[in-house]
Write an enzyme that holds these catalytic residues in place. Structure first.
Site, PDB file in Angstrom:
ATOM      1  N   CYS A 220       0.842  -1.191   0.000  1.00  5.46           N
ATOM      2  CA  CYS A 220       0.000   0.000   0.000  1.00  5.46           C
ATOM      3  C   CYS A 220       0.881   1.246   0.000  1.00  5.46           C
ATOM      4  CB  CYS A 220      -0.908  -0.008   1.236  1.00  5.46           C
ATOM      5  SG  CYS A 220      -2.037   1.393   1.316  1.00  5.46           S
TER       6      CYS A 220
ATOM      7  N   HIS B  61      -9.288  -3.381  -2.705  1.00  5.25           N
ATOM      8  CA  HIS B  61      -8.251  -2.674  -1.948  1.00  5.25           C
ATOM      9  C   HIS B  61      -8.586  -1.182  -1.883  1.00  5.25           C
ATOM     10  CE1 HIS B  61      -3.888  -1.972  -0.721  1.00  5.25           C
ATOM     11  NE2 HIS B  61      -4.320  -0.754  -1.010  1.00  5.25           N
ATOM     12  N   GLU B  62      -8.998  -0.627  -3.038  1.00  2.22           N
ATOM     13  CA  GLU B  62      -9.283   0.818  -3.101  1.00  2.22           C
ATOM     14  C   GLU B  62     -10.582   1.177  -2.400  1.00  2.22           C
ATOM     15  OE1 GLU B  62      -5.740   1.049  -4.649  1.00  2.22           O
ATOM     16  OE2 GLU B  62      -6.950   2.663  -3.814  1.00  2.22           O
TER      17      GLU B  62
ATOM     18  N   HIS C 287     -10.159   1.412   1.346  1.00  2.65           N
ATOM     19  CA  HIS C 287      -9.599   2.683   1.815  1.00  2.65           C
ATOM     20  C   HIS C 287     -10.700   3.691   2.155  1.00  2.65           C
ATOM     21  CE1 HIS C 287      -5.253   2.495   1.623  1.00  2.65           C
ATOM     22  NE2 HIS C 287      -5.243   2.065   0.394  1.00  2.65           N
TER      23      HIS C 287
HETATM   24  O1  LIG Z   1      -2.044   1.931  -1.850  1.00  3.16           O
HETATM   25  C1  LIG Z   1      -2.837   1.796  -2.778  1.00  3.16           C
HETATM   26  O2  LIG Z   1      -4.061   1.849  -2.621  1.00  3.16           O
HETATM   27  C2  LIG Z   1      -2.296   1.415  -4.122  1.00  3.16           C
HETATM   28  C3  LIG Z   1      -1.858  -0.002  -4.141  1.00  3.16           C
HETATM   29  C4  LIG Z   1      -3.059  -0.787  -4.600  1.00  3.16           C
HETATM   30  C5  LIG Z   1      -3.014  -2.271  -4.524  1.00  3.16           C
HETATM   31  C6  LIG Z   1      -2.076  -2.954  -3.762  1.00  3.16           C
HETATM   32  C7  LIG Z   1      -2.086  -4.353  -3.735  1.00  3.16           C
HETATM   33  C8  LIG Z   1      -3.043  -5.060  -4.431  1.00  3.16           C
HETATM   34  C9  LIG Z   1      -3.972  -4.372  -5.181  1.00  3.16           C
HETATM   35  C10 LIG Z   1      -3.960  -2.989  -5.224  1.00  3.16           C
HETATM   36  C11 LIG Z   1      -0.612  -0.023  -5.001  1.00  3.16           C
HETATM   37  O3  LIG Z   1      -0.973  -0.222  -6.306  1.00  3.16           O
HETATM   38  S1  LIG Z   1       0.595  -1.094  -4.401  1.00  3.16           S
HETATM   39  C12 LIG Z   1       1.713  -1.309  -5.639  1.00  3.16           C
HETATM   40  C13 LIG Z   1       1.264  -2.196  -6.740  1.00  3.16           C
HETATM   41  C14 LIG Z   1       1.628  -1.864  -8.000  1.00  3.16           C
HETATM   42  C15 LIG Z   1       1.265  -2.673  -9.056  1.00  3.16           C
HETATM   43  C16 LIG Z   1       0.540  -3.844  -8.830  1.00  3.16           C
HETATM   44  C17 LIG Z   1       0.160  -4.179  -7.547  1.00  3.16           C
HETATM   45  C18 LIG Z   1       0.535  -3.350  -6.486  1.00  3.16           C
HETATM   46 NI    NI Z   2      -3.548   1.111  -0.401  1.00  4.09          NI
END
Ligand SMILES: O=C(O)C[C@@H](Cc1ccccc1)[C@H](O)SCc1ccccc1
Ligand code: NI
Length: 195
Positions: free
Chosen positions: A122, A165-166, A169
């Site tokens: 994250c 995931h989003e 949040h």
């Molecule tokens: O912090 C965030 O919300 C963005 C995350 C989202 C995410 C993390 C893990 C699994 C699904 C979504 C970032 O994208 S973490 C970095 C990343 C980059 C490419 C692919 C997966 C995770």
């Molecule tokens: Ni995140």
């Protein structure tokens, strides 16, 4: 465009708050926030650019992560990240999904679960918390786009994980809340491992 120091880190109450409903028509301020969130994602996914600006790559960014406690997240999922797409799809479209989802609601979710085999990370959590993050393998999401128009999306596997995931949040939930603290890497029952 946001930089890493615009991203709120774990420990800040805004990441644990229930975000507020977004009213339409969108204010100019929220339009600007959404644009800056998407710009971050686009630049973060370009090797050269993310190096230049010191950005951690991201496929999603939620408004609370930039200190805005409102119900919206920007999502940028490259087609290349989606195994099920065949070559033709990947060539024609750069992205499986590129957009900002407002007031999203998960209206249906499968009993069958899915988790990324590598666990999750994250942008708001600096240290990695290891372990499987079990989520629904299939979801139906209803959301509004920037014009306020409603959409319904059925997602499976990796895209479903990203959206969950989003959306988490927006409700003050972080990925490690879902990890089994006793046995982080024990494969959860009825869970498909992805990637
Ligand atoms: O912090 C965030 O919300 C963005 C995350 C989202 C995410 C993390 C893990 C699994 C699904 C979504 C970032 O994208 S973490 C970095 C990343 C980059 C490419 C692919 C997966 C995770
Ligand atoms: Ni995140």
């Amino acid at each position: 465009m946001y930089l890493m120091n615009d991203i709120v880190r774990d420990g800040n109450a805004v990441l644990r708050a229930q975000a507020a409903v977004v009213e339409f028509p969108l204010s100019d301020e929220l339009k600007a926030v959404a644009k800056n969130m998407m710009d971050y994602l686009v630049v973060s996914q370009d090797e050269e650019q993310n190096e230049k600006y010191g950005l951690r790559p991201g496929v999603g960014l939620a408004a609370p992560q930039v200190g805005v406690s409102k119900l919206f997240s920007s999502i940028l999922i490259p087609s290349a990240d989606i195994d099920e797409l065949d070559e033709a799809d990947v060539e024609s479209e750069d992205y499986f999904f590129k957009g900002t989802i407002f007031n999203p609601v998960i209206t249906r979710q499968s009993v069958k679960q899915a988790a990324l085999s590598t666990g999750e990370g994250c942008l708001s959590v600096d240290e990695d918390v290891p372990g499987f993050v079990p989520r629904s393998n299939r979801i139906t999401v209803k959301y509004q786009d920037e014009t306020g128009e409603s959409h319904e999306l059925k997602l499976e596997g990796y895209p479903a994980i990203v959206f969950q995931h989003e959306i988490d949040h927006l409700h003050g939930v972080l990925y490690y809340d879902h990890i089994n603290k006793q046995d982080p890497w024990t494969e959860p029952a009825n869970t498909k491992l992805i990637g």
